[in-house]
Every structure is written in structure tokens, then in C-alpha cells.
Design a protein around this motif. Structure first.
Motif, mmCIF file in Angstrom:
data_model
loop_
_atom_site.group_PDB
_atom_site.id
_atom_site.type_symbol
_atom_site.label_atom_id
_atom_site.label_comp_id
_atom_site.label_asym_id
_atom_site.label_seq_id
_atom_site.Cartn_x
_atom_site.Cartn_y
_atom_site.Cartn_z
ATOM 1 N N MET A 93 0.741 -1.229 -0.023
ATOM 2 C CA MET A 93 0.068 0.059 0.013
ATOM 3 C C MET A 93 0.899 1.139 0.062
ATOM 4 N N GLN A 94 0.485 2.230 -0.809
ATOM 5 C CA GLN A 94 1.020 3.617 -0.866
ATOM 6 C C GLN A 94 0.518 4.408 0.478
ATOM 7 N N THR A 95 1.342 5.153 0.941
ATOM 8 C CA THR A 95 0.827 6.150 2.133
ATOM 9 C C THR A 95 1.260 7.279 1.903
ATOM 10 N N GLU A 96 0.513 8.196 2.841
ATOM 11 C CA GLU A 96 0.579 9.663 2.695
ATOM 12 C C GLU A 96 0.258 10.186 4.096
ATOM 13 N N MET A 97 1.191 10.816 4.672
ATOM 14 C CA MET A 97 1.504 11.563 6.082
ATOM 15 C C MET A 97 0.091 12.239 6.178
ATOM 16 N N GLY A 98 -0.612 12.091 7.222
ATOM 17 C CA GLY A 98 -1.917 12.804 7.774
ATOM 18 C C GLY A 98 -2.058 12.234 9.159
ATOM 19 N N THR A 99 -3.282 12.859 9.488
ATOM 20 C CA THR A 99 -3.945 12.490 10.759
ATOM 21 C C THR A 99 -5.348 12.254 10.426
ATOM 22 N N PRO A 100 -5.425 10.927 10.196
ATOM 23 C CA PRO A 100 -4.498 9.792 10.324
ATOM 24 C C PRO A 100 -3.779 9.594 9.118
ATOM 25 N N ILE A 101 -2.835 8.574 9.083
ATOM 26 C CA ILE A 101 -2.247 8.151 7.693
ATOM 27 C C ILE A 101 -3.079 7.707 6.666
#
Length: 264
Positions: free
Chosen positions: A10-18
């Protein structure tokens, strides 16, 4: 709606949440949007991530032949201390190994089940830590090649685990720890070749929040070869795992190279 394609991590992107994404050749899915919804996963075949042939996956998304021959599956991947490209010594493909090994690497402490030590290319920060399901991570040293990172990891493994307890990570059973204090206590463990890169005053502590509605009390892994069709309600995403309401968990990365059909 139906999606079909070859699984990759899975590709991920920083955030709240990820934020998490499953990316196929002609489409993608934002997995966060599927929380609390039923998903059906059907295993329909294989495609080696290296040769692209419909051959059974052996390990890490590769068929047996590619795993045994590909430069991206050498022993130095799992054991960075075996890296030799900085010396001009080839394992399988010196050009490839030089590109990957002779670049900045980070040795870090991460908190996913208990404190663990690890190595990653600087370009994989913070992705590496998200993939491990870490709630915190702290770089220890940044060095110019994979070999120096590897010998540092070996030195620190006498005091820290080098693998995540995936069951504790998924159940959110995490032993409390102060990574900055841990870093301060390990200065004497750093190999002489790496001491010049160790900076006690530089503490860039990373924090991660995952899209999980409820953590399971018990977990059982989904194996698509044994269970080629699975249906369940998604209750969370952490590391490279999909968490289902039933306590079944699916490690997407372990199934790289599997051709799947996903019905939403």
C-alpha cells in the motif's frame, strides 16, 4: 464496484491519520474510505513483479527464478552489513547495487511493539516507519552508505530487537518508551567508523496516527492461497495490514505479486 490488479504494498501519505492507497495499473483505492464497510478479496492468479510472468510467487513479490537472480533480492537487502558496492565489489549487479547502497541511509529506533532498531534509505523516511506500524520513530545516525548503516544496526541489535512483534503491533500492545532517552544511552554502542555521524543533540522525533476504529484482541492472518475468497468488514489499517472486525488481518505486502479482484 470491482477493482482488479496485481497487489503491491500500500502507498501511504502522511496525515492525521495516515492515508492508505492500493494502486493498480489503471485504478487505485483510498482504503481509508472503506472503514466500516464490507470488502471481498478474491485471489485469481499471480504476476511476478520482476519478470511480469504469471508465475507463482516465491518471496517478496518475485517468482523463484527472479528471487534467486534479481539484484533487488540480494542478501544485502535484509542484511545491510553485507553491502559491498562502496568498495566496488559486485554481488549481482554493481550498477544497481551502487545506486541503492551508496546513498544516505538512516539507522533508527522505532516504537511499534517494543523499541526496535532498523535501517532505511533516507528517501524512504518516513514511509519505512509507517510500513512497520510504528507510532514513533527517531533517527540515530545518517551515514553515506548502506554498509555503515548495517554495521551500526548489528552493534545495536545486542540491546534492541530488529523485528516488530506484528501481533502486538496490531493489537496496539505497545511497551512505553522514551526514544530520545534511549538514543542518549546508546552512544557507547556506535561503531568507531560511525561515531562522527552521531549527534546527541539532533532529535527529530516522528509521530504516527493510524486509521483504526477498533483494535482486535486476537489476530489471525489471512492467507489467500489457503482462503482464495474472503469477505469481511474493515475496522482499521496499520503498517501494511488490513484489520477486519472478525480479528482476521491481511498483510498486503506479504501478498505482493498476487492478482486479486476486490469488490466493494
Amino acid at each position: 464496484m470491482t477493482y482488479e490488479g496485481v497487489l503491491t504494498k500500500m502507498q501511504t501519505e502522511m496525515g492525521t491519520p495516515i492515508q492508505y492507497y492500493l494502486v493498480f495499473k489503471t485504478s487505485f483505492i483510498n482504503i481509508n474510505q472503506l472503514l466500516n464497510k464490507n470488502i471481498t478479496i478474491k485471489h485469481t492468479g499471480y504476476q511476478c513483479l520482476s519478470c511480469q510472468k504469471p508465475k507463482k510467487i516465491f518471496r517478496q513479490g518475485f517468482c523463484y527464478d527472479c528471487f534467486m537472480s534479481s539484484a533487488s533480492a540480494g542478501d544485502w537487502i535484509m542484511k545491510p552489513e553485507l553491502s559491498t558496492a562502496h568498495l566496488g565489489i559486485e554481488d549481482r549487479d554493481l550498477d544497481y547495487e551502487t545506486r541503492v547502497q551508496v546513498q544516505p541511509h538512516v539507522v533508527y529506533l522505532a516504537l511499534s511493539s517494543e523499541v526496535k532498531v532498523g535501517v532505511t534509505r533516507k528517501t524512504q523516511v518516513p514511509t519505512r516507519w509507517i510500513d512497520q506500524g510504528a507510532i514513533e520513530a527517531l533517527p540515530i545516525v545518517e551515514v553515506p552508505n548502506r554498509y555503515l548503516a548495517g554495521i551500526t544496526e548489528v552493534a545495536l541489535k545486542s540491546h534492541y530487537a530488529d523485528k516488530t512483534n506484528w501481533q502486538k503491533m496490531l493489537k496496539n500492545e505497545i511497551a512505553p518508551a522514551n526514544l530520545i532517552q534511549e538514543k542518549a544511552s546508546l552512544k557507547y554502542l556506535i561503531p568507531n567508523e560511525v561515531k562522527e555521524y552521531f549527534n546527541l543533540d539532533q532529535n527529530d522525533l516522528f509521530h504516527f496516527e493510524y486509521p483504526v476504529l477498533t483494535y482486535p484482541k486476537k489476530v489471525a492472518s489471512l492467507n489467500l492461497e489457503k482462503t482464495p475468497r474472503f469477505e469481511g468488514k474493515l475496522s482499521g489499517i496499520k503498517g501494511q495490514y488490513l484489520l477486519f472486525e472478525s480479528g482476521i488481518v491481511f498483510n498486503v505486502r506479504n501478498s505482493e505479486g498476487f492478482v486479486v479482484q476486490i469488490d466493494l
